[in-house]
Design an enzyme around this catalytic site. Structure first.
Site, short mmCIF file in Angstrom:
data_model
loop_
_atom_site.label_atom_id
_atom_site.label_comp_id
_atom_site.label_asym_id
_atom_site.label_seq_id
_atom_site.Cartn_x
_atom_site.Cartn_y
_atom_site.Cartn_z
N THR A 45 0.83 -1.21 0.00
CA THR A 45 0.00 0.00 0.00
C THR A 45 0.86 1.26 0.00
OG1 THR A 45 -1.71 -1.23 1.17
CG2 THR A 45 -1.93 1.16 1.15
N CYS A 46 1.95 1.26 0.76
CA CYS A 46 2.84 2.42 0.79
C CYS A 46 3.50 2.63 -0.57
CB CYS A 46 3.90 2.25 1.87
SG CYS A 46 3.20 2.19 3.53
N THR A 47 3.85 1.53 -1.22
CA THR A 47 4.44 1.63 -2.55
C THR A 47 3.42 2.21 -3.54
OG1 THR A 47 5.94 -0.21 -2.14
CG2 THR A 47 5.44 0.30 -4.46
#
Length: 156
Positions: A45-47
């Site tokens: 998700t952060c990517t």
């Protein structure tokens, strides 16, 4: 230190940045700043969120807006993350969690019944004078970066 509030000046802070320098919020006076807090480099998700900001980066620049990502990761992790995904903006390292606490994003989280402390995915929009004009907490990434862009366009 008190937490930031919409409509109020954001206290200046300085953190080590992925360009090898210490970066201060003061350096961005005269332009808008989007600060997004994310839990960890190289997680799905952060990517996705970081790549979304990358893909819209030109649109943000046209609106005189700098993008800064902040997580508790070390600079060595940020360097690999930036290289792998060709991120065109700075990532700041908040290993001491001082800025995370200033923005109120270091929270008790729950996952599969387990409780732990971590960064609550959040985004903040600061105007040219250093005033917090909008915040998004508990961010869901679908359309988020486009929504932030629309909020910038709506500013006077």
């Amino acid at each position: 230190m008190a937490q930031v509030e919409v409509g109020k000046q954001v206290p200046s802070f300085t953190l080590p940045a992925s360009n090898g320098e210490e970066v201060s919020l003061e350096q961005y006076r005269g332009q808008k700043v989007v600060i997004y807090f994310y839990p960890q480099d190289n997680t799905p998700t952060c990517t996705q969120e970081s790549c979304d900001f990358r893909d819209y980066h030109g649109d943000y620049r046209k609106l005189n807006t700098a993008v800064l990502g902040i997580s508790p990761d070390k600079l060595s992790s940020h360097d690999k993350f930036i290289a792998k995904y060709e991120l065109p903006f700075l990532l700041l390292s908040d290993t001491e969690l001082t800025v995370c606490e200033l923005f109120g994003v270091w929270k008790l989280k729950k996952l599969y019944g387990r409780e732990y402390m971590g960064v609550e995915r959040s985004t903040f929009l600061i105007d040219e004078q250093g005033v917090l004009v909008k915040e998004w907490r508990k961010v869901r990434i679908k359309n988020h970066v486009a929504d932030v862009l629309e909020a910038i366009k709506a500013l006077p």
